[in-house]
Design a protein around this motif. Structure first.
Motif, PDB file in Angstrom:
ATOM      1  N   ARG A 101       1.166   8.790  -3.111  1.00 16.49           N
ATOM      2  CA  ARG A 101       0.285   9.697  -3.844  1.00 16.49           C
ATOM      3  C   ARG A 101      -0.194  10.853  -2.974  1.00 16.49           C
ATOM      4  O   ARG A 101      -0.438  11.946  -3.471  1.00 16.49           O
ATOM      5  N   ARG A 102      -0.321  10.596  -1.679  1.00 20.64           N
ATOM      6  CA  ARG A 102      -0.794  11.637  -0.760  1.00 20.64           C
ATOM      7  C   ARG A 102       0.362  12.458  -0.188  1.00 20.64           C
ATOM      8  O   ARG A 102       0.258  13.684  -0.070  1.00 20.64           O
ATOM      9  N   VAL A 119       0.822  -1.222   0.000  1.00 20.65           N
ATOM     10  CA  VAL A 119       0.000   0.000   0.000  1.00 20.65           C
ATOM     11  C   VAL A 119       0.851   1.266   0.000  1.00 20.65           C
ATOM     12  O   VAL A 119       0.308   2.371   0.020  1.00 20.65           O
ATOM     13  N   GLY A 161       4.132   1.633  -7.059  1.00 17.98           N
ATOM     14  CA  GLY A 161       3.014   0.701  -7.175  1.00 17.98           C
ATOM     15  C   GLY A 161       3.411  -0.563  -7.895  1.00 17.98           C
ATOM     16  O   GLY A 161       3.027  -1.664  -7.528  1.00 17.98           O
ATOM     17  N   ALA A 168       5.150   7.451  -7.476  1.00 23.87           N
ATOM     18  CA  ALA A 168       4.086   6.611  -6.928  1.00 23.87           C
ATOM     19  C   ALA A 168       3.759   5.477  -7.873  1.00 23.87           C
ATOM     20  O   ALA A 168       3.527   4.341  -7.461  1.00 23.87           O
ATOM     21  N   TRP A 191       2.534   2.761  -2.283  1.00 19.96           N
ATOM     22  CA  TRP A 191       2.331   3.659  -3.417  1.00 19.96           C
ATOM     23  C   TRP A 191       1.111   4.545  -3.221  1.00 19.96           C
ATOM     24  O   TRP A 191       1.067   5.677  -3.707  1.00 19.96           O
ATOM     25  N   ARG A 192       0.104   4.067  -2.490  1.00 21.18           N
ATOM     26  CA  ARG A 192      -1.054   4.913  -2.196  1.00 21.18           C
ATOM     27  C   ARG A 192      -0.660   6.057  -1.261  1.00 21.18           C
ATOM     28  O   ARG A 192      -1.134   7.184  -1.398  1.00 21.18           O
TER      29      ARG A 192
END
Length: 479
Positions: A326-327, A320, A469, A465, A322-323
């Motif tokens: 992104r943030r 997780v 991922g 990201a 890569w999620r």
């Protein structure tokens, strides 16, 4: 050379992944078995340090020249030769009756593993293009995660079922069946040898300087001696490396370290972060396994279960990560490193204040935090580092990154295990706390480097990201 049939790339990837499992499992499989090995061989603290760090040292030093040899001589024969050396030395190490024999065999086995993995990376780059290449490299990274999770658990199981005297020997043979199958598959499925680059030489002087620099950092913790003498040797080695690289470039020959990499601050600083994280993680895991068994008297299977929690947590966190990137963008790596440092400080505090009955439960819970921290730091940082590698050095950037990580592992394993082993006979809890503080210090340095890096824009964060991922579930091996 690209395979001609549509199924050929998948067959080649199968061989590459099997080779990754075979060689990367072997680096993790001795984690739990070290106390049994030490007792069986009557090994000294210095012998143990060489056994646990020698594999990483030889692995790292072989990666770059192995990759260059594959470019100019073809990869298949080097792959087969490296894997054959790995398997023969596994048998020698497993049947050795003296610590010196095991040390020598592990050094040669690490060299074979480095030769194999450099051909794996090159073969993937030859056979796959674009997104397919990224996906293949991501699967190769996943093999490291599987190996990290399986290694300590299988090690603990073998030692428990077969006893200490036989268990550690079987641990060293654990990857042999997979290696034999991989050797057979490689002979049938790998592309025929083909030269992919002109012969630019291997830069043996540069590699010798790197080895001397690494040994100058390792040997003070193994043999003792005046610190200033070792520091002087390290400085001389570093100066000789810099000079040799400049002279080689002036003569128009390919240096060990591509000049463009030294001119890229983000690549260089990101590599320092990877070295600190990888070395801290490897050393912390080995010292924890030693402390759980020799310090707290837990069984090998219980120790394996505790360390496996960290590997499992890292697998979930990497999936997780890569999620989160992104943030948070580049701050994800900083968050992971900070969490890792705080976890190590908590382990040191727990070893100091908790009762022997409560301490294993606390360490097990903290392994969940440690694994999550590694998952947030390893894959995003790797993607960030390689993303910022100069285009003219993209082909060697991954090899240099892997080499520096494994050299860092060799130094950190020697230093941190030396700190623990020297104090464990009298005060194992204090010795473990001191080792944790050293590992936390390494991560604190990495956090400082991250904070000094200029932030990238949102577009770069999104691209990183995406790479993270693809490489989710990346391993403790940092591949």
């Amino acid at each position: 050379m690209r395979p001609t049939s549509s199924s050929a790339p998948r067959r080649v990837l199968t061989v590459c992944l099997a080779a990754g499992v075979t060689t990367l499992l072997d680096q993790a499989v001795l984690t739990i078995a070290v106390p049994s090995l030490r007792q069986s061989l009557g090994a000294s603290a210095g012998d143990v340090q060489w056994i646990v760090s020698g594999y990483s040292l030889a692995f790292g030093l072989t990666l770059v020249p192995g990759g260059r040899l594959g470019d100019v001589r073809g990869r298949k024969h080097l792959f087969l030769a490296g894997l054959s050396l790995f398997l023969v030395c596994a048998l020698i190490a497993a049947t050795g009756t003296r610590a010196e024999t095991v040390i020598a065999a592990r050094l040669l086995q690490g060299a074979g593993a480095g030769l194999v993995n450099s051909q794996v990376i090159g073969t993937i780059q030859d056979v796959f293009q674009g997104q397919e290449r990224a996906r293949a490299l991501g699967w190769y990274a996943v093999t490291g995660g599987v190996s990290a999770a399986l290694g300590p658990a299988l090690s603990g199981l073998l030692v428990t079922l077969c006893g200490g005297g036989t268990g550690w020997r079987l641990c060293l043979l654990l990857s042999t069946p997979c290696g034999l199958v991989t050797l057979w598959l490689a002979a049938r499925r790998l592309p025929k040898p083909a030269r992919t680059a002109p012969d630019g030489g291997l830069d043996p002087l540069g590699l010798l300087c790197v080895a001397a620099l690494t040994l100058s950092a390792m040997l003070p913790f193994i043999t003792g001696g005046p610190p200033l003498a070792w520091l002087a040797a390290a400085l001389v080695s570093a100066a000789a490396l810099a000079l040799s690289q400049r002279l080689r470039v002036r003569r128009g020959r390919a240096p060990l370290i591509h000049p463009a990499l030294t001119r890229s601050p983000r690549y260089g600083l990101g590599t320092l972060v990877a070295m600190a994280q990888f070395g801290s993680s490897m050393a912390g895991t080995v010292v924890l396994a030693l402390f759980l068994q020799s310090g707290l008297g837990l069984s090998a299977l219980t120790a394996a279960g505790i360390t496996a929690l960290g590997a499992a947590s890292m697998g979930v966190s990497s999936a997780v990560a890569w999620r989160v990137v992104r943030r948070l963008g580049d701050r994800t790596v900083t968050v992971g490193l900070t969490l890792g440092a705080l976890t190590l400080l908590a382990e040191a505090l727990a070893a100091t204040v908790l009762s022997p009955a409560a301490l294993p439960y606390a360490l097990a819970a903290l392994q969940l935090s440690s694994g999550a921290a590694s998952g947030l730091a390893v894959s995003p940082n790797q993607a960030r580092v390689l993303h910022h590698a100069p285009a003219e050095a993209a082909g060697v950037a991954g090899g240099i990154l892997q080499m520096t990580q494994r050299v860092s592992a060799a130094v950190c394993l020697s230093a941190v295990t030396g700190i623990y082993l020297r104090g464990a006979s009298e005060e194992p809890r204090r010795a473990f706390a001191e080792a944790c503080l050293v590992c936390a210090g390494l991560l604190a340095v990495a956090v400082g480097v991250c904070l000094g890096l200029p932030r990238t824009g949102g577009g770069t964060g999104a691209r990183v990201a995406g790479e993270a991922g693809v490489e989710g579930r990346a391993s403790r091996e940092g591949v």
